[in-house]
Design a protein around this motif. Sequence first.
Motif, short mmCIF file in Angstrom:
data_model
loop_
_atom_site.label_atom_id
_atom_site.label_comp_id
_atom_site.label_asym_id
_atom_site.label_seq_id
_atom_site.Cartn_x
_atom_site.Cartn_y
_atom_site.Cartn_z
N MET A 253 -10.81 -13.29 -2.49
CA MET A 253 -11.89 -13.93 -3.21
C MET A 253 -13.21 -13.24 -2.85
O MET A 253 -13.63 -13.27 -1.68
N ASN A 254 -13.82 -12.61 -3.85
CA ASN A 254 -15.11 -11.95 -3.68
C ASN A 254 -15.12 -10.96 -2.52
O ASN A 254 -16.06 -10.92 -1.71
N GLY A 255 -14.08 -10.17 -2.42
CA GLY A 255 -14.01 -9.16 -1.37
C GLY A 255 -13.61 -9.68 -0.01
O GLY A 255 -13.51 -8.93 0.96
N ASN A 256 -13.36 -10.97 0.10
CA ASN A 256 -12.86 -11.58 1.34
C ASN A 256 -11.36 -11.81 1.21
O ASN A 256 -10.88 -12.32 0.20
N TYR A 257 -10.60 -11.46 2.25
CA TYR A 257 -9.15 -11.54 2.21
C TYR A 257 -8.63 -12.52 3.27
O TYR A 257 -9.13 -12.54 4.42
N LEU A 258 -7.63 -13.31 2.86
CA LEU A 258 -6.95 -14.21 3.80
C LEU A 258 -5.48 -13.83 3.87
O LEU A 258 -4.75 -13.93 2.88
N LEU A 259 -5.06 -13.35 5.02
CA LEU A 259 -3.65 -13.01 5.26
C LEU A 259 -3.03 -14.12 6.08
O LEU A 259 -3.45 -14.36 7.22
N LYS A 260 -2.04 -14.83 5.49
CA LYS A 260 -1.42 -15.97 6.18
C LYS A 260 0.01 -15.63 6.55
O LYS A 260 0.78 -15.14 5.71
N LEU A 261 0.36 -15.90 7.79
CA LEU A 261 1.75 -15.78 8.25
C LEU A 261 2.34 -17.18 8.27
O LEU A 261 1.90 -18.03 9.06
N GLN A 262 3.33 -17.43 7.38
CA GLN A 262 3.89 -18.77 7.22
C GLN A 262 5.24 -18.87 7.94
O GLN A 262 6.02 -17.93 7.91
N LYS A 263 5.50 -19.97 8.56
CA LYS A 263 6.79 -20.23 9.21
C LYS A 263 7.14 -19.11 10.19
O LYS A 263 6.28 -18.61 10.90
N ASP A 264 8.40 -18.68 10.20
CA ASP A 264 8.82 -17.59 11.08
C ASP A 264 8.67 -16.27 10.36
O ASP A 264 9.04 -16.15 9.19
N VAL A 265 8.17 -15.26 11.05
CA VAL A 265 7.96 -13.93 10.47
C VAL A 265 8.73 -12.93 11.32
O VAL A 265 8.42 -12.73 12.50
N SER A 266 9.76 -12.30 10.72
CA SER A 266 10.62 -11.39 11.46
C SER A 266 10.46 -9.97 10.94
O SER A 266 9.66 -9.70 10.02
N PHE A 267 11.24 -9.05 11.51
CA PHE A 267 11.21 -7.64 11.08
C PHE A 267 11.57 -7.50 9.60
O PHE A 267 11.21 -6.51 8.97
N LEU A 268 12.27 -8.51 9.03
CA LEU A 268 12.61 -8.45 7.61
C LEU A 268 11.35 -8.50 6.74
O LEU A 268 11.37 -8.05 5.59
N ASN A 269 10.28 -9.04 7.29
CA ASN A 269 9.02 -9.15 6.54
C ASN A 269 8.08 -7.97 6.78
O ASN A 269 6.96 -7.94 6.28
N LYS A 270 8.53 -7.00 7.54
CA LYS A 270 7.67 -5.88 7.93
C LYS A 270 7.17 -5.09 6.72
O LYS A 270 5.97 -4.79 6.61
N ALA A 271 8.08 -4.76 5.79
CA ALA A 271 7.69 -3.98 4.61
C ALA A 271 6.68 -4.74 3.76
O ALA A 271 5.70 -4.16 3.27
N LEU A 272 6.92 -6.06 3.58
CA LEU A 272 6.00 -6.87 2.78
C LEU A 272 4.63 -6.94 3.44
O LEU A 272 3.59 -6.86 2.77
N LEU A 273 4.62 -7.11 4.77
CA LEU A 273 3.35 -7.18 5.49
C LEU A 273 2.57 -5.87 5.35
O LEU A 273 1.36 -5.88 5.06
N MET A 274 3.24 -4.75 5.52
CA MET A 274 2.57 -3.45 5.41
C MET A 274 2.04 -3.22 3.99
O MET A 274 0.95 -2.66 3.81
N LYS A 275 2.80 -3.68 3.00
CA LYS A 275 2.36 -3.55 1.61
C LYS A 275 1.08 -4.35 1.38
O LYS A 275 0.13 -3.88 0.73
N ASN A 276 1.04 -5.57 1.90
CA ASN A 276 -0.16 -6.41 1.73
C ASN A 276 -1.37 -5.83 2.47
O ASN A 276 -2.49 -5.83 1.95
N LEU A 277 -1.13 -5.32 3.67
CA LEU A 277 -2.25 -4.74 4.44
C LEU A 277 -2.81 -3.50 3.75
O LEU A 277 -4.03 -3.25 3.81
N SER A 278 -1.94 -2.74 3.08
CA SER A 278 -2.40 -1.53 2.40
C SER A 278 -3.28 -1.83 1.19
O SER A 278 -4.02 -0.96 0.72
N ARG A 279 -3.22 -3.07 0.72
CA ARG A 279 -4.03 -3.47 -0.44
C ARG A 279 -5.47 -3.81 -0.04
O ARG A 279 -6.34 -3.98 -0.91
N ILE A 280 -5.74 -3.93 1.24
CA ILE A 280 -7.08 -4.33 1.69
C ILE A 280 -7.98 -3.09 1.76
O ILE A 280 -7.73 -2.15 2.53
N PRO A 281 -9.04 -3.03 0.94
CA PRO A 281 -9.90 -1.84 0.90
C PRO A 281 -10.89 -1.80 2.06
O PRO A 281 -11.11 -2.81 2.76
N SER A 282 -11.49 -0.66 2.27
CA SER A 282 -12.51 -0.49 3.32
C SER A 282 -13.70 -1.40 3.03
O SER A 282 -14.04 -1.68 1.87
#
Length: 513
Positions: free
Chosen positions: A435-464
């Motif tokens: 929202m307006n250049g502000n990002y909220l990354l939420k880790l819900q419930k349990d987060v395992s290595f299975l979520n690693k690819a999804l997490l990296m994909k989301n982080l790559s979307r955050i601009p400088s």
Amino acid sequence: MNTLFGSNLKYDLKASLVVFLVALPLCLGIAIASGAPPMSGLIAGIVGGIVVGALSGSNVSVSGPAAGLTVIVLDSINSMGTFPLFLATLVIAGLIQLALGIAKAGVIGYYFPHAVIKGMLTAIGLILILKQIPHALGYDVDLMGDQAFLQTDNHNTFSEIWYAIQYYSIGAIPIVLVAMGILILFERPKIKNHKILGVVPGALWAVLSGIIINLAYGVWKPEWQLGGDHLVNIPVLDNLGQIGNLLTFPDFSMIGESTFWIVAATIAIIGSLETLLSIDAADKLDPHKRTTPPSKELVAQGIGNSISGLIGGLPVTAVIVRSSANVASGAKTKMSAVLHGVLLMILVLSIPTILNLIPLSCLAAVLFLVGYKLAKPSIFISIYKNGWDQFIPFIVTVVAILFTDLLVGIGIGMVFGLFFVIKTNFVRSVTLTEMNGNYLLKLQKDVSFLNKALLMKNLSRIPSGSKVIINAQKAQFIDHDIQEVLNDFIASCSDKNISITVEGFKYKIHENI
């Protein structure tokens, strides 16, 4: 107790009569398909009704010999060598089930996805319809208890229908049409709730019509009359003193052999699984949505199986066909299951000659109606509206059961059901909103290595130059792989001019934070 009997007994008694009519040919058919004496199926039906019905915590499920165990029982009898040796393994299997129930192992029944259970019920409904078509046409080569796709004669469900169309018995067709007409008529509220007409269930009138029409053939149209394999076939006693001749007792002489224990454990585990599936499905059919204690059910089944084995019966499980007929016929309490067992015991011993006049074609009409109620088109539409994550496991389960058997089909459905559960949890475990250049990354419930690819994909979307909040308040567990990804991202933030705020972490994710 008087209030319970006064308000519910009339409903339970009507339902028990319908279940009795459904159970009678199934008990015989399953016994013969299992390579066991016909009486063993009836004994299992009686024990399942009276003993398990009385001990069960279920209000609507009915127990008896299960079509899904026919292959296992046939192989087990062959492995042991004799039927009495097999009965000994059944006694021990019952004790194993009893131990599982006491150990509260019944909770495994809570881990079957709703879509898979609905698929099982719908598949059973379709199987009932498909399997009864040959019987409705008077082609009674295969047993009414056979529910697997491949038949004992190496034909399949659809080839049997094709043969039935070619080699039908003309006399069966009017019988099934009249029976169906009566059943549909008695489903109308005005008749079903009528003070006089509603007292006797339509299934009984349907059966009586079948007997009368078939007897009438003998007078006016002898070539149409049905006999032999087209009718119910119960052993007939000359007198009640011969009851002992119907019982077979177990032989424990092989109890020290490994084969003995393998067979006993197999029956206990597979029988328990089928029971847990069936009671879960029956609870979903129950209009009052009452819940059956699964471990208590295993205790009841264990006691029932040990008693069945001691007197010459087949393995007992909760069975969805009879349970469905029970619910569809208006059963209110478990008394209907007990009464159906009592009817089996009394009527099989007292009037077998009359019961042997019942054409299988009119019993097929009863099962047609049960099948339709389980597999109505509205059920498919309802599940489809719930979304693809529900509809795909549902339809896969239906198709898999239709083309294999109950347990294999459930296994395939479970694979698809678990895939969508994991997929849903996978997607929802890591969310990123902006929202307006502000990002909220939420880790819900349990987060395992299975979520690693999804997490990296989301982080790559955050601009400088962004402001980022990483919130982990709802995360009970965060895998070490996820911690490393977050640490690497935070370490790179200064180069990208990204402002980081961390909330809810139970550990220090980066030395600079």
